[in-house]
Write a protein that holds these residues in place. Sequence first.
Motif, PDB file in Angstrom:
ATOM      1  N   ILE A  57       0.612  -1.177  -0.644  1.00  0.00           N
ATOM      2  CA  ILE A  57      -0.075  -0.459   0.142  1.00  0.00           C
ATOM      3  C   ILE A  57       1.059   1.573  -0.157  1.00  0.00           C
ATOM      4  O   ILE A  57       0.656   2.277  -0.826  1.00  0.00           O
ATOM      5  N   HIS A  58       1.546   1.077   0.681  1.00  0.00           N
ATOM      6  CA  HIS A  58       2.340   2.489   0.606  1.00  0.00           C
ATOM      7  C   HIS A  58       3.097   2.563  -0.294  1.00  0.00           C
ATOM      8  O   HIS A  58       3.619   3.702  -0.528  1.00  0.00           O
ATOM      9  N   TRP A  63       4.096   6.357  -5.257  1.00  0.00           N
ATOM     10  CA  TRP A  63       4.062   6.589  -6.757  1.00  0.00           C
ATOM     11  C   TRP A  63       3.163   7.411  -7.504  1.00  0.00           C
ATOM     12  O   TRP A  63       3.622   8.434  -7.943  1.00  0.00           O
ATOM     13  N   PHE A  64       2.132   6.943  -7.345  1.00  0.00           N
ATOM     14  CA  PHE A  64       1.090   8.295  -7.262  1.00  0.00           C
ATOM     15  C   PHE A  64       1.480   9.445  -6.716  1.00  0.00           C
ATOM     16  O   PHE A  64       1.172  10.125  -7.543  1.00  0.00           O
ATOM     17  N   ASN A  65       1.935   9.467  -5.690  1.00  0.00           N
ATOM     18  CA  ASN A  65       1.728  10.924  -4.569  1.00  0.00           C
ATOM     19  C   ASN A  65       2.753  11.960  -5.437  1.00  0.00           C
ATOM     20  O   ASN A  65       3.689  12.878  -5.903  1.00  0.00           O
ATOM     21  N   ASP A  99      -4.989   4.429   6.057  1.00  0.00           N
ATOM     22  CA  ASP A  99      -5.607   5.346   5.412  1.00  0.00           C
ATOM     23  C   ASP A  99      -5.671   4.994   4.299  1.00  0.00           C
ATOM     24  O   ASP A  99      -6.080   5.727   3.482  1.00  0.00           O
ATOM     25  N   ILE A 100      -6.625   4.231   3.861  1.00  0.00           N
ATOM     26  CA  ILE A 100      -7.313   3.775   2.662  1.00  0.00           C
ATOM     27  C   ILE A 100      -8.423   3.414   3.121  1.00  0.00           C
ATOM     28  O   ILE A 100      -9.426   3.806   3.311  1.00  0.00           O
ATOM     29  N   HIS A 101      -8.976   3.669   1.168  1.00  0.00           N
ATOM     30  CA  HIS A 101     -10.592   3.228   1.096  1.00  0.00           C
ATOM     31  C   HIS A 101     -10.593   1.576   1.124  1.00  0.00           C
ATOM     32  O   HIS A 101      -9.653   0.948   0.635  1.00  0.00           O
TER      33      HIS A 101
END
Length: 467
Positions: A57-58, A63-65, A99-101
Amino acid sequence: MNTKYSDLIHQTYYFPQEEFKLEDNELQFHEIDLMALVEKYGAPLKFTYLPKISENIHRAKTWFNNAIKKHNYKGNYNYCYCTKSSHFEHVLNEALKNDIHIETSSAFDVNIVQKLKLTGKITDDTYVICNGFKRDQYITNIANLINKGHKNCIPIIDNYEEIDLLSEEIKAPYKIGIRIASEEEPKFEFYTSRLGIGYKNIVPFYNKKVKENPDVELKMLHFFINTGIRDTSYYWNELNKCLQVYINLKKVCPTLDSLNIGGGFPIKNSLHFEYDYEYMVDEIINQIKLTCEEAEVDTPHIFTEFGSFTVGESGGAIYEILYQKQQNDREKWNMINSSFITTLPDTWAISKKFVMLAINRWNDEYERVLLGGLTCDSDDYYNSEQNTNAIYLPKYKKDKPLYIGFFNTGAYQETIGGFGGLQHCLIPQPKQILIDKDENGNISTRLFSEQQTSEDLLKILGYSPNN
């Protein structure tokens, strides 16, 4: 002459690798002493290494941020976990530390969401993206969640009737997404996904069912292709068509502000595995930005739904070779003490390959073998590795036990295999072990479930308990 199993692995692959290394000629996985695990719990066993969930997840969020920052992208990123990959509480607990959905796909998924809310693992601010074909109980559960104040529950409309069904039960204005029925790869037996609404029909559908409806607000366009996010002309072509739909829809729907690029990242299925995750993320963000800027529409917030990528590389299975059968001049069958059909059903159902390595005896000579399961089914076998078209293992010796491991098996195998239920030929479900690591790097293990007993299976089958 290089005849040892360790020689074979070193000359065939780059080894050791990040998660695999040798210690005293025995395999370690993320510094877990696998033979110590076998000695403590026995085999067959399946395990989940929980820290790998948070690690992946991290990685994705980074990568996206980074790509968003690099391209000055005007939108944020939201990581969703697809619960269908593994519904277990320990998996959700680990994932939700980050902190995910959540993305759901059935009625009972929403019951899991309600349990997580009661324990404070998620809040009304957590996005709950409700995918799948919705009827009856799923509609009711979604409505209950929204009616109780979960403002970020977004049902993704899969067919033309779902808005009417939802509106019958939801008591206040609510948000929706619309799923695109993407075109499948040319090798598929059909052209268009059975899920979602066709490209050309989405804007007319919005105009007819949503635009003048005061109770429904369209927030998200959902894009999913079955092959996942891969650097192929097919993927980029489908993404481009999706962006054209987003642009056309955005021009008539100002509330639309999010794009869900469902379809997960691949995970490691071979020691030869190569995939440039960072490049793919960077190019996706770049393509979305350039396309939207050219059309003069605002760039959307990005949602991804990662299931296998989240949990797949956390799982493993360990078996013992019970016996070797020489069936003809060429075929040696190593029989494992379990079944592939029941414990790794994807190997049987879709011919999926996993990373497979010997756990011990790396200093012994090797031989070519086939692997057979315990059921009386001809399809209960595993016959080749991803890149070698064969399986090589240390030579079978009756007086020297041999253990083998299958790795990155953490997604789908338990639910498809019917965890806790009947198994083919009544081969029992193996014991399940949870592995964790504390802040000081100390590894701990605990038993999650015992191996099934005959009493467990007879009870399911309706046989009266013995008096």
